[in-house]
Motif scaffolding. Structure first.
Motif, mmCIF file in Angstrom:
data_model
loop_
_atom_site.group_PDB
_atom_site.id
_atom_site.type_symbol
_atom_site.label_atom_id
_atom_site.label_comp_id
_atom_site.label_asym_id
_atom_site.label_seq_id
_atom_site.Cartn_x
_atom_site.Cartn_y
_atom_site.Cartn_z
ATOM 1 N N LEU A 73 39.484 -66.784 -20.471
ATOM 2 C CA LEU A 73 40.561 -66.484 -21.415
ATOM 3 C C LEU A 73 40.487 -65.040 -21.905
ATOM 4 O O LEU A 73 41.517 -64.345 -22.000
ATOM 5 C CB LEU A 73 40.500 -67.447 -22.605
ATOM 6 N N ASN A 74 39.279 -64.590 -22.234
ATOM 7 C CA ASN A 74 39.119 -63.210 -22.698
ATOM 8 C C ASN A 74 39.488 -62.219 -21.601
ATOM 9 O O ASN A 74 40.126 -61.195 -21.856
ATOM 10 C CB ASN A 74 37.682 -62.969 -23.154
ATOM 11 N N GLY A 75 39.079 -62.532 -20.381
ATOM 12 C CA GLY A 75 39.335 -61.631 -19.262
ATOM 13 C C GLY A 75 40.811 -61.488 -18.942
ATOM 14 O O GLY A 75 41.317 -60.368 -18.796
ATOM 15 N N VAL A 76 41.521 -62.602 -18.834
ATOM 16 C CA VAL A 76 42.955 -62.515 -18.514
ATOM 17 C C VAL A 76 43.743 -62.006 -19.710
ATOM 18 O O VAL A 76 44.847 -61.482 -19.550
ATOM 19 C CB VAL A 76 43.512 -63.885 -18.042
ATOM 20 N N GLY A 77 43.157 -62.167 -20.923
ATOM 21 C CA GLY A 77 43.810 -61.602 -22.098
ATOM 22 C C GLY A 77 43.840 -60.090 -22.036
ATOM 23 O O GLY A 77 44.807 -59.453 -22.485
ATOM 24 N N ARG A 78 42.793 -59.501 -21.470
ATOM 25 C CA ARG A 78 42.738 -58.042 -21.324
ATOM 26 C C ARG A 78 43.574 -57.560 -20.139
ATOM 27 O O ARG A 78 44.261 -56.551 -20.217
ATOM 28 C CB ARG A 78 41.292 -57.587 -21.165
ATOM 29 N N ASN A 79 43.488 -58.306 -19.036
ATOM 30 C CA ASN A 79 44.224 -57.918 -17.813
ATOM 31 C C ASN A 79 44.441 -59.154 -16.951
ATOM 32 O O ASN A 79 43.542 -59.573 -16.216
ATOM 33 C CB ASN A 79 43.445 -56.850 -17.045
ATOM 34 N N GLY A 80 45.630 -59.733 -17.022
ATOM 35 C CA GLY A 80 45.904 -60.974 -16.317
ATOM 36 C C GLY A 80 45.970 -60.843 -14.815
ATOM 37 O O GLY A 80 45.840 -61.837 -14.094
ATOM 38 N N SER A 81 46.143 -59.625 -14.310
ATOM 39 C CA SER A 81 46.230 -59.438 -12.860
ATOM 40 C C SER A 81 44.882 -59.134 -12.215
ATOM 41 O O SER A 81 44.759 -59.152 -10.989
ATOM 42 C CB SER A 81 47.214 -58.304 -12.531
ATOM 43 N N ALA A 82 43.861 -58.855 -13.030
ATOM 44 C CA ALA A 82 42.524 -58.586 -12.494
ATOM 45 C C ALA A 82 41.923 -59.885 -11.959
ATOM 46 O O ALA A 82 42.216 -60.970 -12.461
ATOM 47 C CB ALA A 82 41.634 -57.992 -13.580
ATOM 48 N N PRO A 83 41.054 -59.794 -10.940
ATOM 49 C CA PRO A 83 40.441 -61.003 -10.366
ATOM 50 C C PRO A 83 39.331 -61.552 -11.266
ATOM 51 O O PRO A 83 38.145 -61.563 -10.905
ATOM 52 C CB PRO A 83 39.894 -60.515 -9.023
ATOM 53 N N VAL A 84 39.708 -62.005 -12.435
ATOM 54 C CA VAL A 84 38.743 -62.431 -13.452
ATOM 55 C C VAL A 84 37.887 -63.594 -12.947
ATOM 56 O O VAL A 84 36.654 -63.570 -13.037
ATOM 57 C CB VAL A 84 39.471 -62.832 -14.753
ATOM 58 N N LEU A 85 38.524 -64.643 -12.437
ATOM 59 C CA LEU A 85 37.773 -65.817 -11.989
ATOM 60 C C LEU A 85 36.883 -65.498 -10.800
ATOM 61 O O LEU A 85 35.744 -65.969 -10.721
ATOM 62 C CB LEU A 85 38.743 -66.947 -11.621
ATOM 63 N N LEU A 86 37.404 -64.732 -9.864
ATOM 64 C CA LEU A 86 36.625 -64.383 -8.671
ATOM 65 C C LEU A 86 35.389 -63.583 -9.052
ATOM 66 O O LEU A 86 34.286 -63.842 -8.559
ATOM 67 C CB LEU A 86 37.505 -63.594 -7.697
ATOM 68 N N GLU A 87 35.554 -62.623 -9.934
ATOM 69 C CA GLU A 87 34.418 -61.816 -10.373
ATOM 70 C C GLU A 87 33.421 -62.647 -11.178
ATOM 71 O O GLU A 87 32.197 -62.458 -11.055
ATOM 72 C CB GLU A 87 34.914 -60.630 -11.192
ATOM 73 N N LEU A 88 33.919 -63.574 -11.989
ATOM 74 C CA LEU A 88 33.036 -64.450 -12.750
ATOM 75 C C LEU A 88 32.210 -65.322 -11.814
ATOM 76 O O LEU A 88 30.996 -65.482 -12.008
ATOM 77 C CB LEU A 88 33.864 -65.331 -13.694
ATOM 78 N N ALA A 89 32.853 -65.883 -10.801
ATOM 79 C CA ALA A 89 32.148 -66.725 -9.841
ATOM 80 C C ALA A 89 31.050 -65.943 -9.127
ATOM 81 O O ALA A 89 29.912 -66.427 -8.982
ATOM 82 C CB ALA A 89 33.133 -67.307 -8.826
ATOM 83 N N ASN A 90 31.368 -64.728 -8.705
ATOM 84 C CA ASN A 90 30.367 -63.911 -8.017
ATOM 85 C C ASN A 90 29.224 -63.530 -8.954
ATOM 86 O O ASN A 90 28.059 -63.484 -8.540
ATOM 87 C CB ASN A 90 31.022 -62.648 -7.447
ATOM 88 N N GLU A 91 29.553 -63.276 -10.215
ATOM 89 C CA GLU A 91 28.526 -62.876 -11.178
ATOM 90 C C GLU A 91 27.517 -63.990 -11.428
ATOM 91 O O GLU A 91 26.306 -63.740 -11.516
ATOM 92 C CB GLU A 91 29.184 -62.460 -12.497
ATOM 93 N N VAL A 92 28.008 -65.228 -11.562
ATOM 94 C CA VAL A 92 27.106 -66.346 -11.868
ATOM 95 C C VAL A 92 26.633 -67.051 -10.605
ATOM 96 O O VAL A 92 25.955 -68.078 -10.670
ATOM 97 C CB VAL A 92 27.773 -67.358 -12.821
ATOM 98 N N ASP A 93 26.974 -66.497 -9.428
ATOM 99 C CA ASP A 93 26.523 -67.021 -8.141
ATOM 100 C C ASP A 93 26.987 -68.460 -7.915
ATOM 101 O O ASP A 93 26.188 -69.362 -7.662
ATOM 102 C CB ASP A 93 24.991 -66.945 -8.046
ATOM 103 N N TYR A 94 28.297 -68.650 -8.029
ATOM 104 C CA TYR A 94 28.892 -69.957 -7.793
ATOM 105 C C TYR A 94 30.109 -69.781 -6.896
ATOM 106 O O TYR A 94 30.775 -68.732 -6.933
ATOM 107 C CB TYR A 94 29.302 -70.599 -9.115
ATOM 108 N N ALA A 95 30.397 -70.782 -6.088
ATOM 109 C CA ALA A 95 31.509 -70.685 -5.150
ATOM 110 C C ALA A 95 32.828 -70.474 -5.890
ATOM 111 O O ALA A 95 33.129 -71.209 -6.836
ATOM 112 C CB ALA A 95 31.581 -71.945 -4.288
ATOM 113 N N PRO A 96 33.635 -69.492 -5.492
ATOM 114 C CA PRO A 96 34.896 -69.214 -6.196
ATOM 115 C C PRO A 96 35.819 -70.424 -6.305
ATOM 116 O O PRO A 96 36.421 -70.648 -7.367
ATOM 117 C CB PRO A 96 35.531 -68.104 -5.345
ATOM 118 N N SER A 97 35.945 -71.205 -5.241
ATOM 119 C CA SER A 97 36.823 -72.381 -5.286
ATOM 120 C C SER A 97 36.323 -73.413 -6.287
ATOM 121 O O SER A 97 37.127 -74.075 -6.969
ATOM 122 C CB SER A 97 36.939 -73.016 -3.899
#
Length: 287
Positions: A73-97
């Motif tokens: 929510l915080n990430g898309v609040g700042r920039n909704g077009s940025a790949p917030v979920l994809l970057e979060l998944a990569n950061e915590v080492d979890y599959a994006p899907s």
């Protein structure tokens, strides 16, 4: 491509802490240029799936889910077009899907009167345009198309590749003029667990193949690499059941396997990485 256990372990060791991206796969190919792209991709996917299974629970605690959702929510609040979920998944080492599924389920809990069913969630992941929020739909879409190991897109590709190799095997059997029953025909006869093909001559003649001196009655196609984990699971869930019902058989791992796993030949399960060319047809009456 048949690998020794040592060769396989060397590849697997290179995958430790490597993100599941196409860039990582290209680097793996550069490190092991003698291995085929398909073999490396299969090993890459299987090793990552093992990692996800080991770490799955920690991503599904209530605390983790709330943390991920608030960060989304915080990430898309700042920039909704940025790949917030994809970057979060990569950061915590979890599959994006899988991260997309977590956030989608949490979002629907806030916006739906009743908890969403699994079928509804799966439908939205297959077609993100169904998600009642454009920003989240785009975030989920980015996760799906950038995940090379999980998700509905990967599932479709795996299904298509599996079917392609079954068709290839069927064509090779026909080319050798071998009579057979396929999986659908066997299930129509009432069999539940069936290999892809039973080798048979109608009506009173039963046909087997002699492969490297081993007689086989059935063939199973696996469009994957045969590692220890998957092969032992297949032995338990499928191959020994086929052996008990139909006799000795052949498993083709089209993308190779660990050489040491081919240790059940004398017991009646033979492994190959391609369709055998040196086959002899044996016919005997069962009347």
């Amino acid at each position: 491509m048949i690998l020794t256990k040592a060769q396989y372990d060397e590849i697997a060791q290179c995958l430790v802490s490597v993100p599941p991206t196409r860039q990582s796969l290209r680097k793996l190919k550069q490190t092991f240029p003698s291995q085929s792209q398909a073999t490396l991709l299969s090993i890459f996917s299987q090793e990552y799936q093992k990692h996800i299974k080991r770490t799955h629970a920690k991503h599904h605690t209530s605390e983790a889910i709330e943390t991920y959702y608030q960060r989304y929510l915080n990430g898309v609040g700042r920039n909704g077009s940025a790949p917030v979920l994809l970057e979060l998944a990569n950061e915590v080492d979890y599959a994006p899907s899988l991260m997309a599924r977590i956030i989608l389920e949490r979002f629907l809990q806030d916006h739906e009167e009743t908890p969403p069913s699994k079928s509804v969630i799966n439908s939205m992941l297959r077609d993100p345009s169904q998600i009642p929020d454009g920003v989240l739909a785009n975030q989920v879409y980015q996760c799906i198309v950038n995940d090379c190991c999980y998700g509905p897109l990967v599932d479709c590709i795996k299904h298509a590749i599996g079917h392609e190799h079954e068709v290839l095997l069927r064509d090779l059997l026909l080319e050798k003029n071998l009579s057979f029953l396929d999986e659908d025909q066997l299930r129509a006869k009432g069999y539940d667990k069936t290999p892809d093909f039973i080798l048979q001559v109608p009506v009173v003649m039963l046909c087997s193949l002699a492969v490297e001196g081993h007689i086989i009655h059935w063939i199973e196609s696996k469009a994957s690499f045969g590692d220890e984990c998957s092969h032992h699971a297949y032995l338990h869930d499928q191959f020994w059941s086929y052996w008990n019902r139909f006799g000795p058989g052949l498993v083709i791992y089209w993308y190779g396997f660990i050489q040491e796993l081919d240790c059940n030949r004398e017991r009646g399960i033979l492994l190959k990485a391609c369709f055998p060319t040196d086959i002899v047809t044996l016919c005997h009456s069962i009347a």
